[in-house]
Design a protein around this motif. Sequence first.
Motif, PDB file in Angstrom:
ATOM      1  N   LYS A   1       0.850  -1.191   0.000  1.00  0.00           N
ATOM      2  CA  LYS A   1       0.000   0.000   0.000  1.00  0.00           C
ATOM      3  C   LYS A   1       0.888   1.245   0.000  1.00  0.00           C
ATOM      4  N   VAL A   2       0.351   2.334  -0.500  1.00  0.00           N
ATOM      5  CA  VAL A   2       1.099   3.586  -0.575  1.00  0.00           C
ATOM      6  C   VAL A   2       1.320   4.141   0.825  1.00  0.00           C
ATOM      7  N   GLU A   3       2.582   4.493   1.122  1.00  0.00           N
ATOM      8  CA  GLU A   3       2.940   5.119   2.387  1.00  0.00           C
ATOM      9  C   GLU A   3       3.488   6.519   2.113  1.00  0.00           C
ATOM     10  N   LEU A   4       3.421   7.372   3.108  1.00  0.00           N
ATOM     11  CA  LEU A   4       3.884   8.749   2.947  1.00  0.00           C
ATOM     12  C   LEU A   4       5.351   8.797   2.531  1.00  0.00           C
ATOM     13  N   SER A   5       6.156   7.897   3.065  1.00  0.00           N
ATOM     14  CA  SER A   5       7.592   7.893   2.755  1.00  0.00           C
ATOM     15  C   SER A   5       7.873   7.492   1.308  1.00  0.00           C
ATOM     16  N   ASN A   6       6.884   6.911   0.620  1.00  0.00           N
ATOM     17  CA  ASN A   6       7.060   6.531  -0.788  1.00  0.00           C
ATOM     18  C   ASN A   6       7.080   7.748  -1.712  1.00  0.00           C
ATOM     19  N   LEU A   7       6.418   8.824  -1.312  1.00  0.00           N
ATOM     20  CA  LEU A   7       6.108   9.912  -2.242  1.00  0.00           C
ATOM     21  C   LEU A   7       7.316  10.737  -2.653  1.00  0.00           C
ATOM     22  N   GLN A   8       8.440  10.565  -1.955  1.00  0.00           N
ATOM     23  CA  GLN A   8       9.667  11.276  -2.316  1.00  0.00           C
ATOM     24  C   GLN A   8      10.223  10.819  -3.664  1.00  0.00           C
ATOM     25  N   ARG A   9       9.791   9.641  -4.140  1.00  0.00           N
ATOM     26  CA  ARG A   9      10.353   9.097  -5.383  1.00  0.00           C
ATOM     27  C   ARG A   9       9.329   8.340  -6.232  1.00  0.00           C
ATOM     28  N   GLN A  10       8.268   7.856  -5.637  1.00  0.00           N
ATOM     29  CA  GLN A  10       7.305   7.027  -6.361  1.00  0.00           C
ATOM     30  C   GLN A  10       6.218   7.926  -6.939  1.00  0.00           C
ATOM     31  N   ILE A  11       6.554   8.573  -8.065  1.00  0.00           N
ATOM     32  CA  ILE A  11       5.777   9.712  -8.553  1.00  0.00           C
ATOM     33  C   ILE A  11       4.431   9.340  -9.166  1.00  0.00           C
ATOM     34  N   ILE A  12       4.128   8.089  -9.287  1.00  0.00           N
ATOM     35  CA  ILE A  12       2.824   7.691  -9.805  1.00  0.00           C
ATOM     36  C   ILE A  12       1.741   7.835  -8.733  1.00  0.00           C
ATOM     37  N   HIS A  13       2.151   7.978  -7.481  1.00  0.00           N
ATOM     38  CA  HIS A  13       1.231   8.099  -6.345  1.00  0.00           C
ATOM     39  C   HIS A  13       1.223   9.539  -5.823  1.00  0.00           C
ATOM     40  N   THR A  14       0.114   9.952  -5.211  1.00  0.00           N
ATOM     41  CA  THR A  14       0.002  11.287  -4.626  1.00  0.00           C
ATOM     42  C   THR A  14      -0.347  11.178  -3.141  1.00  0.00           C
ATOM     43  N   THR A  15      -0.364  12.318  -2.479  1.00  0.00           N
ATOM     44  CA  THR A  15      -0.697  12.333  -1.054  1.00  0.00           C
ATOM     45  C   THR A  15      -2.069  11.721  -0.803  1.00  0.00           C
ATOM     46  N   ASN A  16      -3.008  11.982  -1.693  1.00  0.00           N
ATOM     47  CA  ASN A  16      -4.363  11.436  -1.529  1.00  0.00           C
ATOM     48  C   ASN A  16      -4.415   9.918  -1.682  1.00  0.00           C
ATOM     49  N   ASP A  17      -3.338   9.332  -2.220  1.00  0.00           N
ATOM     50  CA  ASP A  17      -3.310   7.877  -2.432  1.00  0.00           C
ATOM     51  C   ASP A  17      -2.774   7.107  -1.230  1.00  0.00           C
ATOM     52  N   VAL A  18      -2.273   7.810  -0.231  1.00  0.00           N
ATOM     53  CA  VAL A  18      -1.718   7.118   0.943  1.00  0.00           C
ATOM     54  C   VAL A  18      -2.793   6.203   1.541  1.00  0.00           C
ATOM     55  N   GLY A  19      -2.418   4.945   1.717  1.00  0.00           N
ATOM     56  CA  GLY A  19      -3.345   3.936   2.235  1.00  0.00           C
ATOM     57  C   GLY A  19      -3.979   3.083   1.164  1.00  0.00           C
ATOM     58  N   LYS A  20      -3.968   3.552  -0.079  1.00  0.00           N
ATOM     59  CA  LYS A  20      -4.488   2.740  -1.181  1.00  0.00           C
ATOM     60  C   LYS A  20      -3.477   1.658  -1.549  1.00  0.00           C
TER      61      LYS A  20
ATOM     62  N   ASP B   1      12.086 -19.895  -4.635  1.00  0.00           N
ATOM     63  CA  ASP B   1      12.279 -18.651  -3.904  1.00  0.00           C
ATOM     64  C   ASP B   1      13.557 -18.754  -3.098  1.00  0.00           C
ATOM     65  N   GLU B   2      14.485 -17.830  -3.348  1.00  0.00           N
ATOM     66  CA  GLU B   2      15.786 -17.868  -2.667  1.00  0.00           C
ATOM     67  C   GLU B   2      15.627 -17.776  -1.152  1.00  0.00           C
ATOM     68  N   GLU B   3      14.692 -16.935  -0.715  1.00  0.00           N
ATOM     69  CA  GLU B   3      14.406 -16.797   0.713  1.00  0.00           C
ATOM     70  C   GLU B   3      13.086 -16.069   0.805  1.00  0.00           C
ATOM     71  N   GLN B   4      12.548 -15.958   2.012  1.00  0.00           N
ATOM     72  CA  GLN B   4      11.282 -15.257   2.182  1.00  0.00           C
ATOM     73  C   GLN B   4      11.458 -13.798   1.772  1.00  0.00           C
ATOM     74  N   GLN B   5      10.671 -13.364   0.790  1.00  0.00           N
ATOM     75  CA  GLN B   5      10.763 -11.994   0.323  1.00  0.00           C
ATOM     76  C   GLN B   5       9.720 -11.139   1.014  1.00  0.00           C
ATOM     77  N   THR B   6       9.957  -9.834   0.968  1.00  0.00           N
ATOM     78  CA  THR B   6       8.938  -8.896   1.399  1.00  0.00           C
ATOM     79  C   THR B   6       8.394  -8.212   0.158  1.00  0.00           C
ATOM     80  N   CYS B   7       7.359  -7.411   0.327  1.00  0.00           N
ATOM     81  CA  CYS B   7       6.809  -6.652  -0.787  1.00  0.00           C
ATOM     82  C   CYS B   7       7.525  -5.332  -0.958  1.00  0.00           C
ATOM     83  N   SER B   8       8.524  -5.078  -0.114  1.00  0.00           N
ATOM     84  CA  SER B   8       9.194  -3.783  -0.139  1.00  0.00           C
ATOM     85  C   SER B   8       9.832  -3.511  -1.483  1.00  0.00           C
ATOM     86  N   LEU B   9       9.382  -2.464  -2.129  1.00  0.00           N
ATOM     87  CA  LEU B   9       9.880  -2.086  -3.449  1.00  0.00           C
ATOM     88  C   LEU B   9      10.443  -0.677  -3.373  1.00  0.00           C
TER      89      LEU B   9
END
Length: 268
Positions: free
Chosen positions: A64-83, A259-267
């Motif tokens: 889900k979109v987090e506030l800390s993503n918005l510094q670089r993940q330009i497809i998302h906006t402040t209103n998208d946080v939580g989506k 799967d090499e090891e348990q992955q996270t969704c962190s992108l």
Amino acid sequence: MALTDEQLSRYSRHITLKEIGVRGQKKLLAAKVLIIGAGGLGAPAAMYLAAAGVGTIGIADCDKVELSNLQRQIIHTTNDVGKTKVRSAAETINALNPDVQVIPYETHINSKNIADIIRDYDFVIDGTDNFPAKFLINDACVMGRKPFCHAGILRFEGQLMTYVPDKGPCYRCIFGAPPPKDAVPSCREAGVIGAMAGIIGSMQALEAVKYITEQGELLTGSMLIFDGLKMEWRKVRLPKRVAACPVCGDDPSITELFDEEQQTCSLI
């Protein structure tokens, strides 16, 4: 199929290019590109591919979109946080270009589902930030004979290369296996300048466009490395073929996805 008047206007700067023209634009409209990760790399890649008129864009991400993503993940906006990121990305793309069909995959990409997901796509973009995911994407694309563009960014640096079946080495040819856990810091730990994601992610989109339209030279057999602090590019020539590669070599030892090891969704 003829382009509509609206499409002729929308894509006029492409059509003016002798390398693209109407024929190339039709190829883009008919193409299918999968982006794994709607984060720092996937965001600009998705936006430029959508603007270019790539007809079908798949986006896979389980975050889900987090506030800390918005510094670089330009497809998302402040209103998208939580989506969910796939929903946010789809909404942005649909607003940008209604020609584009977005196929969302709100799921964790793993060895059980990746082969089915990539099957129908012409090109894959790796927008992940963890090594197990990158090796899984590589192995799935090699086994499925799918071209893909790898990229990675950290701090003020970025790199990318493109794999095309039978045209050059794969990611595992060069790096072998993931480094030990915690040997390389993540973007969360080490930081990343936001514009670096834009630079490298946009270049991934360019590689996809060049592949689809069959123009220019792809980064097959080369790794392009960028130092943003020094503003220096370095193009490293890679071996044409690694016979001992465990996935694409003469006698592959990796014949099934895992799967090499348990992955996270962190992108990124």
